[in-house]
Design a protein around this motif. Structure first.
Motif, PDB file in Angstrom:
ATOM      1  N   SER A  73       0.806  -1.227   0.000  1.00 27.19           N
ATOM      2  CA  SER A  73       0.000   0.000   0.000  1.00 27.19           C
ATOM      3  C   SER A  73       0.835   1.271   0.000  1.00 27.19           C
ATOM      4  O   SER A  73       0.293   2.362  -0.119  1.00 27.19           O
ATOM      5  N   ILE A  74       2.137   1.136   0.153  1.00 27.61           N
ATOM      6  CA  ILE A  74       3.007   2.310   0.155  1.00 27.61           C
ATOM      7  C   ILE A  74       3.292   2.704  -1.288  1.00 27.61           C
ATOM      8  O   ILE A  74       3.911   1.942  -2.038  1.00 27.61           O
ATOM      9  N   ASP A  75       2.781   3.881  -1.695  1.00 25.80           N
ATOM     10  CA  ASP A  75       2.983   4.366  -3.062  1.00 25.80           C
ATOM     11  C   ASP A  75       4.367   4.961  -3.248  1.00 25.80           C
ATOM     12  O   ASP A  75       5.045   4.710  -4.224  1.00 25.80           O
ATOM     13  N   ARG A  76       4.768   5.793  -2.312  1.00 24.33           N
ATOM     14  CA  ARG A  76       6.068   6.458  -2.396  1.00 24.33           C
ATOM     15  C   ARG A  76       6.427   6.998  -1.023  1.00 24.33           C
ATOM     16  O   ARG A  76       5.598   7.050  -0.126  1.00 24.33           O
ATOM     17  N   PHE A  77       7.680   7.415  -0.870  1.00 23.64           N
ATOM     18  CA  PHE A  77       8.125   8.014   0.377  1.00 23.64           C
ATOM     19  C   PHE A  77       9.246   8.983   0.071  1.00 23.64           C
ATOM     20  O   PHE A  77       9.901   8.900  -0.963  1.00 23.64           O
ATOM     21  N   SER A  78       9.422   9.946   0.960  1.00 20.54           N
ATOM     22  CA  SER A  78      10.491  10.918   0.776  1.00 20.54           C
ATOM     23  C   SER A  78      11.188  11.170   2.106  1.00 20.54           C
ATOM     24  O   SER A  78      10.616  10.968   3.175  1.00 20.54           O
ATOM     25  N   MET A  79      12.432  11.599   1.995  1.00 18.75           N
ATOM     26  CA  MET A  79      13.233  11.913   3.159  1.00 18.75           C
ATOM     27  C   MET A  79      13.830  13.292   2.952  1.00 18.75           C
ATOM     28  O   MET A  79      14.382  13.586   1.898  1.00 18.75           O
ATOM     29  N   GLU A  80      13.681  14.152   3.955  1.00 21.59           N
ATOM     30  CA  GLU A  80      14.284  15.485   3.916  1.00 21.59           C
ATOM     31  C   GLU A  80      15.271  15.560   5.072  1.00 21.59           C
ATOM     32  O   GLU A  80      14.895  15.382   6.229  1.00 21.59           O
ATOM     33  N   THR A  81      16.529  15.774   4.743  1.00 22.33           N
ATOM     34  CA  THR A  81      17.556  15.819   5.783  1.00 22.33           C
ATOM     35  C   THR A  81      17.661  17.220   6.367  1.00 22.33           C
ATOM     36  O   THR A  81      17.053  18.164   5.862  1.00 22.33           O
ATOM     37  N   THR A  82      18.448  17.346   7.413  1.00 21.31           N
ATOM     38  CA  THR A  82      18.636  18.638   8.061  1.00 21.31           C
ATOM     39  C   THR A  82      19.571  19.521   7.242  1.00 21.31           C
ATOM     40  O   THR A  82      20.298  19.050   6.380  1.00 21.31           O
ATOM     41  N   GLY A  83      19.541  20.808   7.532  1.00 19.18           N
ATOM     42  CA  GLY A  83      20.429  21.772   6.883  1.00 19.18           C
ATOM     43  C   GLY A  83      21.111  22.627   7.930  1.00 19.18           C
ATOM     44  O   GLY A  83      21.064  22.337   9.129  1.00 19.18           O
ATOM     45  N   ILE A  93       5.472   9.385   4.071  1.00 16.56           N
ATOM     46  CA  ILE A  93       5.078   8.121   3.453  1.00 16.56           C
ATOM     47  C   ILE A  93       3.673   8.299   2.897  1.00 16.56           C
ATOM     48  O   ILE A  93       2.731   8.604   3.630  1.00 16.56           O
ATOM     49  N   TRP A  94       3.517   8.120   1.585  1.00 16.36           N
ATOM     50  CA  TRP A  94       2.217   8.210   0.941  1.00 16.36           C
ATOM     51  C   TRP A  94       1.617   6.820   0.845  1.00 16.36           C
ATOM     52  O   TRP A  94       2.245   5.897   0.323  1.00 16.36           O
ATOM     53  N   ILE A  95       0.385   6.718   1.346  1.00 20.63           N
ATOM     54  CA  ILE A  95      -0.339   5.453   1.349  1.00 20.63           C
ATOM     55  C   ILE A  95      -1.415   5.508   0.274  1.00 20.63           C
ATOM     56  O   ILE A  95      -2.115   6.520   0.133  1.00 20.63           O
ATOM     57  N   ARG A  96      -1.533   4.429  -0.474  1.00 21.58           N
ATOM     58  CA  ARG A  96      -2.543   4.357  -1.531  1.00 21.58           C
ATOM     59  C   ARG A  96      -3.927   4.679  -0.960  1.00 21.58           C
ATOM     60  O   ARG A  96      -4.316   4.166   0.087  1.00 21.58           O
TER      61      ARG A  96
END
Length: 124
Positions: A73-83, A93-96
């Motif tokens: 059911s997981i369509d896609r996911f992203s990670m944003e690191t610190t700056g 986490i995008w769920i269908r």
């Protein structure tokens, strides 16, 4: 898990055997915990069958919400690191079937890379 890391919002790896025992009542037959991470009071748990997000609620954390997400059911996911000026890392986490992603914030990106790698291993 370091107490200081947990209080600061840093993800830290949890003991797999202990997590397996804590979740024994909700795990399916032949389901086993493979990776587990704690973020303050919440948990991100990877089993051989699904992703379990545990949201501890209230002052004592006795009340818990268990969100069970089958990997398919997981369509896609992203990670944003610190700056330099933005000290929070974020995992989405995008769920269908849902418009808004599940979002988890971290105080640094110490373990967010490990969690993102685990998502890639299980969801792809």
């Amino acid at each position: 898990m370091g107490l200081l890391d947990a209080l600061l919002g840093n993800a830290s790896e949890s003991d797999i055997q202990e997590t397996q025992q804590e979740l024994a009542r909700i795990l399916a037959a032949n389901e086993r915990v493979e990776k587990a991470y704690a973020i303050i009071r919440d948990q991100i748990i990877f089993t051989n069958k699904r992703l379990i997000l545990v949201d501890k609620q209230g002052m004592t954390g006795k009340k818990k919400e268990f969100l069970s997400v089958p990997y398919r059911s997981i369509d896609r996911f992203s990670m944003e690191t610190t700056g330099h000026f933005d000290l929070d890392a974020e995992l989405k986490i995008w769920i269908r079937g849902q418009v808004e992603p599940i979002s988890k914030n971290f105080r640094n990106d110490q373990n967010i890379h490990d969690i993102s790698r685990a998502l890639a291993e299980y969801a792809l």
